[in-house]
Design an enzyme around this catalytic site. Sequence first.
Site, PDB file in Angstrom:
ATOM      1  N   SER A 141      34.607  35.899  40.529  1.00 46.20           N
ATOM      2  CA  SER A 141      35.841  35.964  41.319  1.00 46.20           C
ATOM      3  C   SER A 141      35.735  37.148  42.273  1.00 46.20           C
ATOM      4  CB  SER A 141      37.026  36.208  40.374  1.00 46.20           C
ATOM      5  OG  SER A 141      38.208  36.491  41.088  1.00 46.20           O
ATOM      6  N   TYR A 154      41.176  40.018  33.283  1.00 50.96           N
ATOM      7  CA  TYR A 154      40.512  39.115  34.236  1.00 50.96           C
ATOM      8  C   TYR A 154      39.419  39.861  35.008  1.00 50.96           C
ATOM      9  CZ  TYR A 154      39.941  35.456  37.753  1.00 50.96           C
ATOM     10  OH  TYR A 154      39.414  34.468  38.566  1.00 50.96           O
ATOM     11  N   LYS A 158      35.378  39.393  34.819  1.00 54.46           N
ATOM     12  CA  LYS A 158      34.686  38.879  36.019  1.00 54.46           C
ATOM     13  C   LYS A 158      33.652  39.897  36.524  1.00 54.46           C
ATOM     14  CE  LYS A 158      36.663  34.807  36.305  1.00 54.46           C
ATOM     15  NZ  LYS A 158      35.884  33.570  36.161  1.00 54.46           N
TER      16      LYS A 158
END
Length: 262
Positions: A141, A154, A158
């Site tokens: 991401s 997150y 990532k």
Amino acid sequence: MKKDEQSVAVVTGAARGIGRGFARSLARRGYAVVIVDIDAVALGSLQSELESLGVQVFTVVQDVADPGAFNRLRDHILSRFGKLDLVVNNAGILTSGRSWEIEPEAWQRVANINLWSAVNSSRAFVPCMAKSGGRIVNVASMGGLAAGPWLAPYCVTKYGVVAFSECLSAELEAEGIPIRISVVCPSAVRTGIADSLDASSGESPCESMDTALTKMISEGTDPDAFADRVMDEVQQGKFWILIHDDVHEAVKSRTADILANA
Ligand SMILES: NC(=O)c1ccc[n+]([C@@H]2O[C@H](COP(=O)([O-])OP(=O)(O)OC[C@H]3O[C@@H](n4cnc5c(N)ncnc54)[C@H](O)[C@@H]3O)[C@@H](O)[C@H]2O)c1
């Protein structure tokens, strides 16, 4: 067609969003596609759609957070097709919250799905592709290149996917193993990934971020078009796949900040 004539790809998180786009793109490119997800109903409709394109489709309902799942998946794929050419580690989830308040179980769930699945996938698939060669695509991401507030699990996972991809790629190259790695770092793609966020109130800074991120994703790139562009770049053998301009800007700005303080 003999067992080894058709290229075979596996896509995790294939039932919806970008993963569905990857499966469609690969089927149009003539791959036999193994589609993996926890959503059996959405997988079923994708299977019918892809079979109408005349390609072989193998549906596997599987939670990528299960550490043993990829060894079982590898065994199923090898007994059905006898080979594997392309792996797309795409399944991922998004959560938000204050870093210091997120429960350990929530951190662990995000880590299992976003990071450990890519590691377990490579543990299962690299040895079986090492001789014949192939490609592994890890979907990270923009949050794996530039971290933002209220998205710690997150972004941490990532960043982990990006670092893992860099290590894996360098090791394979150094050892002469013909598997190419790509790492995909999207900005906003119009999928349901933000459905888990609370975009209803906007009373706290985190809730305002949820609202803004939900809006940004709802206005993002079409997932099929995005997935198809990614597959073009995978076929060109690119390692870094940064389709969106705002990702380039975020990387430049972060790098400038680091160097300015060094
Ligand atoms: N949409 C975006 O704007 C965006 C931006 C950057 C990165 N990404 C990344 O792209 C990837 C795909 O996201 P998306 O936007 O298509 O999301 P999505 O929610 O639309 O689709 C994700 C798919 O993964 C499946 N999935 C979730 N948990 C799973 C599990 N434990 N086991 C198996 N399957 C599981 C879901 O059922 C769903 O089909 C993710 O890794 C995400 O982090 C998306």
